[in-house]
Design a protein around this motif. Structure first.
Motif: not given
Length: 169
Positions: A42, A50, A84
């Motif tokens: 993340n 996440e 991400i």
């Protein structure tokens, strides 16, 4: 002339248009039947994103045919790594007195599929999805609306990732 038309009709009926539904492509690269999916990295400030996305990707790949998700990286043919890279929540519409009426949230992920034994990259791509949600006067309702939008985004990203990986080979 009727024989020519009959032959032409036969050829057209047997060849088809080449259309195939999404997710029904050639599948993953040869030799990849099992995959390990670690928790996505993340790179945003949005907490726990996440966990949601990793869970949905694992569920999507687990319920589909053609690939098995394994819990141990050493025994898998490939490793599906993700991160991400962006999370944005921004006003989408305004109502009376310039009050925000809706927000749009967008999540972007970058994913790499690599062979476990050699580290060879088999596929790399980036996907994003956005959803809108209404504002609420109550802060907890507002947060619930945003979390519901994030859950939709996470499921759509997982579906799209499976389709893109499956149809690219």
């Amino acid at each position: 002339m009727p024989a020519f038309l009959s032959l032409l009709l036969l050829v057209l009926l047997t060849t088809g248009c080449g259309y195939q539904p999404l997710g029904r492509g050639a599948g993953l690269p040869e030799g990849v039947e099992t995959v390990y999916i670690p928790v996505f990295e993340n790179r945003t400030l949005e907490p726990f994103l996440e966990n949601q996305i990793t869970r949905d990707v694992i569920e999507e790949f687990s319920r589909r045919e053609g690939v098995r998700v394994l819990a141990a990286p050493q025994t898998a043919d490939a490793r599906l790594e993700g991160e991400i890279t962006a999370f944005q929540a921004a006003p989408l519409s305004f109502g009376p007195e310039d009050r925000i009426g809706q927000y749009r949230v967008r999540v972007t992920i970058a994913v790499t599929l690599r062979r476990t034994d050699t580290g060879l990259v088999l596929w790399r791509g980036q996907l994003d999805w956005s959803e809108q949600y209404p504002t609420a006067a109550d802060k907890s309702v507002q947060e619930d609306n945003e979390q519901a939008a994030i859950r939709v985004i996470s499921r759509r990203l997982a579906e799209n990732l499976y389709m893109r990986l499956h149809d690219n080979f």
